[in-house]
Design a protein around this motif. Structure first.
Motif, PDB file in Angstrom:
ATOM      1  N   ALA A 184      69.924  34.434  91.194  1.00  0.00           N
ATOM      2  CA  ALA A 184      70.539  34.471  92.530  1.00  0.00           C
ATOM      3  C   ALA A 184      72.036  34.224  92.457  1.00  0.00           C
ATOM      4  CB  ALA A 184      69.876  33.438  93.441  1.00  0.00           C
ATOM      5  N   VAL A 185      72.446  33.236  91.683  1.00  0.00           N
ATOM      6  CA  VAL A 185      73.879  32.942  91.552  1.00  0.00           C
ATOM      7  C   VAL A 185      74.620  34.152  91.008  1.00  0.00           C
ATOM      8  CG1 VAL A 185      75.555  31.586  90.225  1.00  0.00           C
ATOM      9  CG2 VAL A 185      73.651  30.428  91.329  1.00  0.00           C
ATOM     10  N   GLY A 186      74.062  34.782  89.987  1.00  0.00           N
ATOM     11  CA  GLY A 186      74.709  35.945  89.388  1.00  0.00           C
ATOM     12  C   GLY A 186      74.722  37.145  90.303  1.00  0.00           C
ATOM     13  N   GLU A 187      73.594  37.453  90.907  1.00  0.00           N
ATOM     14  CA  GLU A 187      73.491  38.638  91.756  1.00  0.00           C
ATOM     15  C   GLU A 187      74.297  38.504  93.040  1.00  0.00           C
ATOM     16  OE1 GLU A 187      72.011  41.663  91.143  1.00  0.00           O
ATOM     17  OE2 GLU A 187      71.849  40.854  89.118  1.00  0.00           O
ATOM     18  N   LEU A 188      74.365  37.292  93.568  1.00  0.00           N
ATOM     19  CA  LEU A 188      75.120  37.069  94.798  1.00  0.00           C
ATOM     20  C   LEU A 188      76.610  36.846  94.532  1.00  0.00           C
ATOM     21  CD1 LEU A 188      72.575  34.757  96.652  1.00  0.00           C
ATOM     22  CD2 LEU A 188      73.077  37.166  97.151  1.00  0.00           C
ATOM     23  N   GLY A 189      76.973  36.711  93.257  1.00  0.00           N
ATOM     24  CA  GLY A 189      78.374  36.509  92.900  1.00  0.00           C
ATOM     25  C   GLY A 189      78.930  35.181  93.396  1.00  0.00           C
ATOM     26  N   ILE A 190      78.099  34.172  93.409  1.00  0.00           N
ATOM     27  CA  ILE A 190      78.523  32.870  93.920  1.00  0.00           C
ATOM     28  C   ILE A 190      79.398  32.187  92.881  1.00  0.00           C
ATOM     29  CG2 ILE A 190      77.745  30.585  94.648  1.00  0.00           C
ATOM     30  CD1 ILE A 190      75.194  31.978  95.670  1.00  0.00           C
ATOM     31  N   ASP A 191      80.569  31.772  93.330  1.00  0.00           N
ATOM     32  CA  ASP A 191      81.508  31.069  92.464  1.00  0.00           C
ATOM     33  C   ASP A 191      81.917  29.771  93.139  1.00  0.00           C
ATOM     34  OD1 ASP A 191      82.004  32.141  90.005  1.00  0.00           O
ATOM     35  OD2 ASP A 191      83.503  33.565  90.720  1.00  0.00           O
ATOM     36  N   GLY A 192      82.174  28.773  92.349  1.00  0.00           N
ATOM     37  CA  GLY A 192      82.672  27.513  92.881  1.00  0.00           C
ATOM     38  C   GLY A 192      81.565  26.579  93.306  1.00  0.00           C
ATOM     39  N   VAL A 193      81.891  25.308  93.296  1.00  0.00           N
ATOM     40  CA  VAL A 193      80.922  24.259  93.601  1.00  0.00           C
ATOM     41  C   VAL A 193      80.401  24.389  95.031  1.00  0.00           C
ATOM     42  CG1 VAL A 193      80.609  21.760  93.826  1.00  0.00           C
ATOM     43  CG2 VAL A 193      81.888  22.676  91.892  1.00  0.00           C
ATOM     44  N   GLY A 194      81.276  24.713  95.975  1.00  0.00           N
ATOM     45  CA  GLY A 194      80.860  24.811  97.372  1.00  0.00           C
ATOM     46  C   GLY A 194      79.768  25.846  97.586  1.00  0.00           C
ATOM     47  N   GLY A 195      79.957  27.025  97.043  1.00  0.00           N
ATOM     48  CA  GLY A 195      78.960  28.084  97.178  1.00  0.00           C
ATOM     49  C   GLY A 195      77.659  27.753  96.476  1.00  0.00           C
ATOM     50  N   ILE A 196      77.780  27.128  95.323  1.00  0.00           N
ATOM     51  CA  ILE A 196      76.589  26.744  94.557  1.00  0.00           C
ATOM     52  C   ILE A 196      75.796  25.674  95.306  1.00  0.00           C
ATOM     53  CG2 ILE A 196      75.810  25.639  92.424  1.00  0.00           C
ATOM     54  CD1 ILE A 196      78.287  27.054  91.087  1.00  0.00           C
ATOM     55  N   LEU A 197      76.510  24.686  95.863  1.00  0.00           N
ATOM     56  CA  LEU A 197      75.837  23.649  96.654  1.00  0.00           C
ATOM     57  C   LEU A 197      75.162  24.256  97.881  1.00  0.00           C
ATOM     58  CD1 LEU A 197      78.355  20.671  96.529  1.00  0.00           C
ATOM     59  CD2 LEU A 197      76.079  20.759  95.500  1.00  0.00           C
ATOM     60  N   LEU A 198      75.839  25.194  98.519  1.00  0.00           N
ATOM     61  CA  LEU A 198      75.266  25.856  99.688  1.00  0.00           C
ATOM     62  C   LEU A 198      73.993  26.612  99.319  1.00  0.00           C
ATOM     63  CD1 LEU A 198      75.740  26.274 102.701  1.00  0.00           C
ATOM     64  CD2 LEU A 198      77.067  28.304 102.126  1.00  0.00           C
ATOM     65  N   LEU A 199      73.990  27.264  98.176  1.00  0.00           N
ATOM     66  CA  LEU A 199      72.793  27.953  97.709  1.00  0.00           C
ATOM     67  C   LEU A 199      71.652  26.956  97.493  1.00  0.00           C
ATOM     68  CD1 LEU A 199      71.268  30.475  96.672  1.00  0.00           C
ATOM     69  CD2 LEU A 199      72.143  29.899  94.394  1.00  0.00           C
TER      70      LEU A 199
END
Length: 129
Positions: free
Chosen positions: A65-80
């Motif tokens: 999910a992190v890779g496919e959604l292109g999530i970068d940074g702690v904020g986006g990762i925490l939100l996920l």
């Protein structure tokens, strides 16, 4: 691309954090279930394997999910991590309280464990790519 080391470490970290978490709630959980506290007893090997496999599935899924959604940074990762926690364990546990008369305090204990696991796994697989 998925970092397999991150998935493996996240799997073990989730297992360890969950074990420590439930040690802290052992007496309350036992009281809610009407059983005796585990008091340091080791679970059977098959339960350990099942729990590791559950953690592996979540770690691998969050890594994808992190890779496919292109999530970068702690904020986006925490939100996920928080989003996954709210969307799945919390809604399933709420249903068990509403429909199966599971004590809300027991569901809250499990929800807390899932919050720790979801955020921990998301951070590990999201930051270690």
């Amino acid at each position: 691309m998925i970092n397999l080391w991150a998935v493996a470490v996240a799997t073990v970290a989730a297992f360890v954090s969950s074990s420590v978490y439930y040690i802290g709630f052992d007496k309350l959980r036992a009281a809610l279930l009407g059983t005796e506290p585990a008091s340091g007893e080791r679970p059977p090997a098959w339960k350990i394997v099942v729990e590791l496999l559950r953690s592996l599935v979540i770690a691998a899924t969050l890594a994808v999910a992190v890779g496919e959604l292109g999530i970068d940074g702690v904020g986006g990762i925490l939100l996920l991590g928080l989003g996954v926690w709210l969307a799945f364990p919390v809604t399933i546990l709420a249903g068990s309280v509403v429909w199966d008369d599971v004590p809300w305090r027991l569901a809250a204990i499990h929800a807390g464990d899932w919050l720790v696991k979801a955020v921990l796994i998301a951070l590990l697989v999201g930051l270690w790519r």
